[in-house]
Write a protein that holds these residues in place. Structure first.
Motif, short mmCIF file in Angstrom:
data_model
loop_
_atom_site.label_atom_id
_atom_site.label_comp_id
_atom_site.label_asym_id
_atom_site.label_seq_id
_atom_site.Cartn_x
_atom_site.Cartn_y
_atom_site.Cartn_z
N HIS A 233 0.85 -1.20 0.00
CA HIS A 233 0.00 0.00 0.00
C HIS A 233 0.89 1.25 0.00
O HIS A 233 1.96 1.26 0.64
N PRO A 234 0.49 2.30 -0.69
CA PRO A 234 1.31 3.53 -0.74
C PRO A 234 1.71 4.06 0.63
O PRO A 234 2.83 4.56 0.80
N SER A 235 0.83 3.95 1.62
CA SER A 235 1.18 4.43 2.96
C SER A 235 2.33 3.63 3.56
O SER A 235 3.26 4.19 4.17
N SER A 236 2.28 2.31 3.40
CA SER A 236 3.35 1.46 3.92
C SER A 236 4.66 1.75 3.19
O SER A 236 5.73 1.85 3.83
N ILE A 237 4.58 1.88 1.88
CA ILE A 237 5.79 2.15 1.09
C ILE A 237 6.41 3.49 1.50
O ILE A 237 7.63 3.60 1.65
N HIS A 238 5.56 4.49 1.70
CA HIS A 238 6.05 5.82 2.09
C HIS A 238 6.78 5.75 3.43
O HIS A 238 7.88 6.31 3.58
N ILE A 239 6.19 5.07 4.39
CA ILE A 239 6.82 4.96 5.71
C ILE A 239 8.17 4.26 5.61
O ILE A 239 9.17 4.70 6.19
N LEU A 240 8.22 3.17 4.87
CA LEU A 240 9.48 2.42 4.74
C LEU A 240 10.52 3.24 3.98
O LEU A 240 11.72 3.16 4.29
N ASN A 241 10.08 4.02 3.03
CA ASN A 241 11.02 4.89 2.31
C ASN A 241 11.62 5.95 3.24
O ASN A 241 12.80 6.30 3.13
N LEU A 242 10.80 6.45 4.16
CA LEU A 242 11.30 7.42 5.13
C LEU A 242 12.38 6.81 6.02
O LEU A 242 13.24 7.53 6.55
N LEU A 243 12.32 5.50 6.17
CA LEU A 243 13.27 4.81 7.05
C LEU A 243 14.32 4.03 6.26
O LEU A 243 14.95 3.11 6.79
N ASN A 244 14.49 4.41 5.02
CA ASN A 244 15.43 3.69 4.15
C ASN A 244 16.85 3.67 4.71
O ASN A 244 17.58 2.69 4.59
N GLU A 245 17.23 4.76 5.36
CA GLU A 245 18.59 4.84 5.91
C GLU A 245 18.80 3.80 7.01
O GLU A 245 19.91 3.30 7.20
N VAL A 246 17.73 3.49 7.74
CA VAL A 246 17.83 2.48 8.79
C VAL A 246 18.17 1.12 8.19
O VAL A 246 18.95 0.35 8.74
N GLU A 247 17.58 0.84 7.04
CA GLU A 247 17.85 -0.44 6.37
C GLU A 247 19.34 -0.58 6.06
O GLU A 247 19.91 -1.67 6.17
N GLN A 248 19.96 0.53 5.69
CA GLN A 248 21.39 0.50 5.36
C GLN A 248 22.25 0.36 6.62
O GLN A 248 23.24 -0.39 6.63
N ASN A 249 21.86 1.06 7.68
CA ASN A 249 22.70 1.13 8.88
C ASN A 249 22.46 -0.01 9.87
O ASN A 249 23.38 -0.44 10.57
N ASN A 250 21.21 -0.46 9.94
CA ASN A 250 20.88 -1.50 10.93
C ASN A 250 19.77 -2.39 10.37
O ASN A 250 18.59 -2.19 10.67
N PRO A 251 20.13 -3.39 9.57
CA PRO A 251 19.11 -4.25 8.93
C PRO A 251 18.21 -4.96 9.94
O PRO A 251 17.02 -5.17 9.66
N THR A 252 18.74 -5.32 11.09
CA THR A 252 17.92 -6.00 12.10
C THR A 252 16.82 -5.09 12.61
O THR A 252 15.65 -5.49 12.73
N LEU A 253 17.18 -3.85 12.90
CA LEU A 253 16.20 -2.88 13.36
C LEU A 253 15.16 -2.62 12.27
O LEU A 253 13.96 -2.55 12.54
N TYR A 254 15.63 -2.50 11.04
CA TYR A 254 14.71 -2.25 9.92
C TYR A 254 13.72 -3.40 9.76
O TYR A 254 12.52 -3.18 9.53
N GLU A 255 14.20 -4.62 9.89
CA GLU A 255 13.32 -5.79 9.77
C GLU A 255 12.27 -5.78 10.87
O GLU A 255 11.09 -6.09 10.63
N PHE A 256 12.67 -5.39 12.07
CA PHE A 256 11.72 -5.33 13.18
C PHE A 256 10.68 -4.25 12.92
O PHE A 256 9.48 -4.45 13.16
N ILE A 257 11.13 -3.10 12.42
CA ILE A 257 10.20 -2.01 12.08
C ILE A 257 9.19 -2.49 11.04
O ILE A 257 7.99 -2.21 11.13
#
Length: 331
Positions: A233-257
């Motif tokens: 859904h666009p809302s989910s994609i938008h939120i995850l895009n806002l947190l894209n940097e987290v995916e790069q820096n801490n994949p475990t945290l990003y997966e939990f999010i």
């Protein structure tokens, strides 16, 4: 055969007498008596295929299908010369005990062989056709029974039972039941997670009609065939895009999010948050996930201009929705 039996010779006349008496008892429908004669021959390893077949018939007539099934399997492995004879009996046992799926699967394999006697091949096809029809009827009956149980469960607060029955029903077409289940999307007492699962069932079946959904004080009219998957859904994609940097820096945290976001959106679905609230929700998800993983010092990758009181409100809502989610699904 025991050593004592092995030391005893069965004389031809005795063997013939046991065979004749056993077959006569079988013909007279004295099945217990027939088994006594047949079992003596088997103990002395003097049973031919006619005797073994007679025993199988007697067991079936006595309703001892499990024994007959086990013996058939053994005979089919050991006696190639009479394989199709025992196979025919085995198929009959499966049919009589309503093991329709196993019967169909077995015949699918058997039909690959060119060695089936012609007269049996025709009988096997007839049995196959009858079994397929019975299996379809049985499946329909099971689904109708499950639907009845599900509708009864929906009027209770037993969400675990609702979920179990709905999970079973989702393997079938919703079309015959659509008018029965759609009204429950509007009923306030139905748990939000159950409503989402109902909508997903409609999505999977490409239901093309408008349905009204009432959830957590809000309502919306949607066409299930036009709905996106939750994380698509666009809302989910938008939120995850806002947190894209987290995916790069801490994949475990990003997966939990991502998991926390999925559960939050699952409870809300299809009533999604407004675009203006997405940054606050993203920060709320980040802070909650960091706390759960004991990463309180993890820097938030976005602008710090997001009001903390707004973030706190969303954190409370996310935690509240977590309770809803896990009240149904224990992960």
């Amino acid at each position: 055969m025991t050593k004592e039996k092995a030391d005893v010779v069965i004389f031809p006349k005795w063997k013939t007498s046991l065979e004749e008496n056993g077959l006569a008892a079988l013909k007279a429908k004295k099945y217990e008596e027939a088994l006594e004669h047949f079992d003596q021959l088997i103990q002395f390893e003097a049973a031919n295929s006619e005797v073994l077949t007679g025993k199988l018939i007697a067991l079936m007539e006595l309703g001892r299908y499990t024994e007959a099934e086990i013996i058939c399997r053994d005979l089919m492995k050991l006696d190639d010369g009479h394989y199709f004879q025992y196979l025919h009996i085995y198929l009959t046992v499966l049919f009589q005990t309503s093991q329709y799926e196993e019967l169909i699967d077995l015949l699918d394999e058997v039909f690959k062989s060119d060695d089936i006697p012609q007269e049996l091949r025709q009988q096997f096809w007839q049995l196959y056709d009858i079994t397929e029809k019975l299996k379809v009827d049985e499946t329909k009956a099971e689904h109708m029974e499950s639907l009845d149980e599900f509708l009864v469960a929906l009027d209770t607060e037993d969400v675990k039972t609702q979920w179990q029955l709905l999970s079973k029903l989702r393997k079938t077409s919703i079309q015959p039941y659509l008018n029965d289940v759609a009204p429950y999307l509007k009923k306030e007492h139905i748990q939000p997670v159950i409503k989402t699962a109902l909508l997903q069932w409609m999505q999977e079946q490409q239901v093309e009609r408008n349905v009204e959904v009432q959830k957590l004080g809000d309502s919306i009219i949607v066409n299930p065939s036009e709905l996106s998957d939750i994380l698509a859904h666009p809302s989910s994609i938008h939120i995850l895009n806002l947190l894209n940097e987290v995916e790069q820096n801490n994949p475990t945290l990003y997966e939990f999010i991502q998991q926390l976001l999925f559960r939050y959106m699952y409870v809300r679905f299809p009533i999604m948050p407004e675009d203006k609230d997405l940054p606050s929700i993203a920060k709320a998800l980040f802070e909650l996930s960091s706390t759960y993983l004991q990463l309180e010092n993890e820097p938030f990758p976005m602008s710090s201009s997001i009001p903390e009181d707004s973030v706190d409100v969303w954190k409370q809502q996310i935690e509240y929705y977590e309770v809803h989610y896990f009240s149904v699904l224990d992960e």
